[in-house]
Motif scaffolding. Structure first.
Motif, PDB file in Angstrom:
ATOM      1  N   ILE A 187      -6.612  93.187  71.795  1.00 18.51           N
ATOM      2  CA  ILE A 187      -8.068  93.103  71.923  1.00 18.51           C
ATOM      3  C   ILE A 187      -8.517  94.409  72.559  1.00 18.51           C
ATOM      4  N   MET A 188      -9.345  95.141  71.839  1.00 11.00           N
ATOM      5  CA  MET A 188      -9.701  96.491  72.245  1.00 11.00           C
ATOM      6  C   MET A 188     -10.862  96.479  73.246  1.00 11.00           C
ATOM      7  N   GLN A 189     -10.934  97.515  74.062  1.00  6.37           N
ATOM      8  CA  GLN A 189     -12.053  97.664  74.984  1.00  6.37           C
ATOM      9  C   GLN A 189     -13.367  97.685  74.201  1.00  6.37           C
ATOM     10  N   GLY A 190     -14.309  96.846  74.623  1.00  4.42           N
ATOM     11  CA  GLY A 190     -15.610  96.776  73.963  1.00  4.42           C
ATOM     12  C   GLY A 190     -15.683  95.795  72.818  1.00  4.42           C
ATOM     13  N   ASP A 191     -14.583  95.149  72.468  1.00  4.76           N
ATOM     14  CA  ASP A 191     -14.602  94.136  71.408  1.00  4.76           C
ATOM     15  C   ASP A 191     -15.476  92.942  71.786  1.00  4.76           C
ATOM     16  N   PHE A 192     -16.098  92.351  70.765  1.00  3.50           N
ATOM     17  CA  PHE A 192     -16.618  90.981  70.866  1.00  3.50           C
ATOM     18  C   PHE A 192     -15.662  90.181  69.990  1.00  3.50           C
ATOM     19  N   PHE A 193     -14.600  89.684  70.603  1.00  5.17           N
ATOM     20  CA  PHE A 193     -13.441  89.165  69.885  1.00  5.17           C
ATOM     21  C   PHE A 193     -13.542  87.648  69.775  1.00  5.17           C
ATOM     22  N   ILE A 194     -13.461  87.149  68.566  1.00  7.47           N
ATOM     23  CA  ILE A 194     -13.603  85.718  68.290  1.00  7.47           C
ATOM     24  C   ILE A 194     -12.221  85.071  68.153  1.00  7.47           C
ATOM     25  N   ILE A 195     -12.031  83.937  68.814  1.00  6.26           N
ATOM     26  CA  ILE A 195     -10.853  83.101  68.589  1.00  6.26           C
ATOM     27  C   ILE A 195     -11.336  81.794  67.974  1.00  6.26           C
ATOM     28  N   CYS A 196     -10.835  81.478  66.787  1.00  2.24           N
ATOM     29  CA  CYS A 196     -11.320  80.293  66.082  1.00  2.24           C
ATOM     30  C   CYS A 196     -10.154  79.634  65.351  1.00  2.24           C
ATOM     31  N   GLY A 197     -10.438  78.468  64.774  1.00  2.21           N
ATOM     32  CA  GLY A 197      -9.409  77.704  64.071  1.00  2.21           C
ATOM     33  C   GLY A 197      -9.614  76.221  64.293  1.00  2.21           C
ATOM     34  N   ASP A 198      -8.800  75.417  63.643  1.00  4.04           N
ATOM     35  CA  ASP A 198      -8.927  73.966  63.734  1.00  4.04           C
ATOM     36  C   ASP A 198      -8.530  73.456  65.114  1.00  4.04           C
ATOM     37  N   ASN A 199      -8.875  72.210  65.387  1.00  4.43           N
ATOM     38  CA  ASN A 199      -8.447  71.576  66.630  1.00  4.43           C
ATOM     39  C   ASN A 199      -6.935  71.469  66.681  1.00  4.43           C
ATOM     40  N   GLY A 200      -6.381  71.632  67.865  1.00  6.20           N
ATOM     41  CA  GLY A 200      -4.957  71.408  68.062  1.00  6.20           C
ATOM     42  C   GLY A 200      -4.046  72.552  67.674  1.00  6.20           C
ATOM     43  N   VAL A 201      -4.627  73.742  67.375  1.00  8.37           N
ATOM     44  CA  VAL A 201      -3.780  74.859  66.939  1.00  8.37           C
ATOM     45  C   VAL A 201      -3.436  75.816  68.087  1.00  8.37           C
ATOM     46  N   GLY A 202      -3.969  75.555  69.286  1.00  7.27           N
ATOM     47  CA  GLY A 202      -3.554  76.344  70.441  1.00  7.27           C
ATOM     48  C   GLY A 202      -4.599  77.249  71.049  1.00  7.27           C
ATOM     49  N   LYS A 203      -5.861  77.105  70.662  1.00  8.81           N
ATOM     50  CA  LYS A 203      -6.911  77.982  71.201  1.00  8.81           C
ATOM     51  C   LYS A 203      -7.050  77.808  72.719  1.00  8.81           C
ATOM     52  N   THR A 204      -7.172  76.567  73.164  1.00  9.29           N
ATOM     53  CA  THR A 204      -7.303  76.302  74.594  1.00  9.29           C
ATOM     54  C   THR A 204      -6.034  76.690  75.336  1.00  9.29           C
ATOM     55  N   THR A 205      -4.887  76.433  74.710  1.00 10.72           N
ATOM     56  CA  THR A 205      -3.607  76.834  75.317  1.00 10.72           C
ATOM     57  C   THR A 205      -3.564  78.349  75.512  1.00 10.72           C
ATOM     58  N   LEU A 206      -4.051  79.090  74.530  1.00 12.73           N
ATOM     59  CA  LEU A 206      -4.072  80.551  74.640  1.00 12.73           C
ATOM     60  C   LEU A 206      -4.959  80.998  75.795  1.00 12.73           C
ATOM     61  N   ILE A 207      -6.138  80.407  75.908  1.00 13.72           N
ATOM     62  CA  ILE A 207      -7.051  80.789  76.992  1.00 13.72           C
ATOM     63  C   ILE A 207      -6.436  80.464  78.346  1.00 13.72           C
ATOM     64  N   LYS A 208      -5.843  79.288  78.479  1.00  7.18           N
ATOM     65  CA  LYS A 208      -5.209  78.920  79.745  1.00  7.18           C
ATOM     66  C   LYS A 208      -4.062  79.871  80.083  1.00  7.18           C
ATOM     67  N   THR A 209      -3.377  80.350  79.069  1.00  3.02           N
ATOM     68  CA  THR A 209      -2.291  81.300  79.304  1.00  3.02           C
ATOM     69  C   THR A 209      -2.850  82.653  79.743  1.00  3.02           C
ATOM     70  N   LEU A 210      -3.936  83.092  79.105  1.00  3.63           N
ATOM     71  CA  LEU A 210      -4.577  84.345  79.510  1.00  3.63           C
ATOM     72  C   LEU A 210      -5.080  84.266  80.952  1.00  3.63           C
ATOM     73  N   LEU A 211      -5.562  83.085  81.362  1.00  3.93           N
ATOM     74  CA  LEU A 211      -6.091  82.909  82.709  1.00  3.93           C
ATOM     75  C   LEU A 211      -5.006  82.635  83.745  1.00  3.93           C
ATOM     76  N   GLY A 212      -3.776  82.457  83.286  1.00  7.27           N
ATOM     77  CA  GLY A 212      -2.659  82.286  84.201  1.00  7.27           C
ATOM     78  C   GLY A 212      -2.358  80.870  84.612  1.00  7.27           C
ATOM     79  N   SER A 213      -3.063  79.881  84.052  1.00  4.40           N
ATOM     80  CA  SER A 213      -2.796  78.494  84.423  1.00  4.40           C
ATOM     81  C   SER A 213      -1.653  77.880  83.616  1.00  4.40           C
ATOM     82  N   LEU A 214      -1.260  78.527  82.522  1.00  2.00           N
ATOM     83  CA  LEU A 214      -0.063  78.161  81.771  1.00  2.00           C
ATOM     84  C   LEU A 214       0.829  79.388  81.669  1.00  2.00           C
ATOM     85  N   HIS A 215       2.128  79.150  81.567  1.00  2.00           N
ATOM     86  CA  HIS A 215       3.077  80.258  81.500  1.00  2.00           C
ATOM     87  C   HIS A 215       3.822  80.216  80.168  1.00  2.00           C
ATOM     88  N   PRO A 216       4.000  81.371  79.535  1.00  2.00           N
ATOM     89  CA  PRO A 216       4.653  81.399  78.226  1.00  2.00           C
ATOM     90  C   PRO A 216       6.140  81.111  78.294  1.00  2.00           C
TER      91      PRO A 216
END
Length: 217
Positions: free
Chosen positions: A27-56
């Motif tokens: 994700i580049m500096q200045g991006d307006f970056f969209i994360i999308c997709g169906d339910n249950g494919v890991g979008k929320t999991t990805l955000i929680k991982t980026l925020l540090g509440s989940l570990h890879p």
């Protein structure tokens, strides 16, 4: 542009069930970056991982420290008796919150962010009595009061009507024009195409990363 967020071969699992499988993207500096997709494919999991509440399980993420990430969650219907005013709520995110008073510098920052998010006339109103759109603008102001370089919105418009969605995202777009990198998780593809410039489309079988004009319908 340099990458602000680098995700390299990321796998996140719950037990033996892999929610995210070998995801790599930048994700580049200045991006307006969209994360999308169906339910249950890991979008929320990805955000929680980026925020540090989940570990890879494996892989690596390079991004700003947590104190330099602004976060606007999904709409939260706070109780009408919630005790803080909008102004007080916005001020909760000061880095110096352990000090039991507001410094003159913080007052100036508070005034500026309240003005920038169109909350001046509402700042003394109890947050619990605010409308859904006003509450989300208060979350946005709180997230941006310390001028973080990265702003993450996790389905932040999902419970808003169309007018309030555009009202919120127009404010977000102003921050992006000032150099803030935005990650926006959404199911609303027309909204994504209007504001985003690049996207990550997540499905159960693969990931697609490209410019926004190639976003699937």
């Amino acid at each position: 542009m340099k990458p602000l967020v680098t995700i390299n071969n990321l796998t996140v699992a719950f037990g033996n069930h892999k929610i995210i499988k070998s995801l790599s993207c930048k994700i580049m500096q200045g991006d307006f970056f969209i994360i999308c997709g169906d339910n249950g494919v890991g979008k929320t999991t990805l955000i929680k991982t980026l925020l540090g509440s989940l570990h890879p399980q494996k892989g690596k993420i390079i991004l700003p420290p947590k104190r330099e990430i602004g976060y606007v969650p999904q709409f939260r219907n706070l109780d009408q008796e919630y005790p803080l005013s909008i102004r007080e709520f916005v001020g909760l995110n000061y880095q110096t919150a352990i000090i039991p008073w507001v410094t003159s510098k913080e007052k100036i920052a508070q005034n500026k962010i309240i003005e920038k998010t169109d909350l001046v006339k509402l700042q003394n109103q109890p947050l619990g009595l605010a409308s859904g759109g006003e509450k989300q603008r208060a979350y946005l102001a709180q997230a941006m009061i310390n001028h973080p370089p990265l702003l993450i919105l996790d389905e932040a418009t999902s419970s808003l009507d169309n007018f309030m969605k555009y009202e919120l995202l127009n404010l977000v777009a102003n921050f992006q024009k000032d150099g803030v990198t935005v990650i926006f998780v959404t199911h609303d593809l027309p909204l994504a195409k209007q504001y985003g410039n690049r996207f990550l489309y997540m499905s159960s079988s693969n990931y697609m990363i490209d410019s926004i004009n190639k976003l699937p319908k």
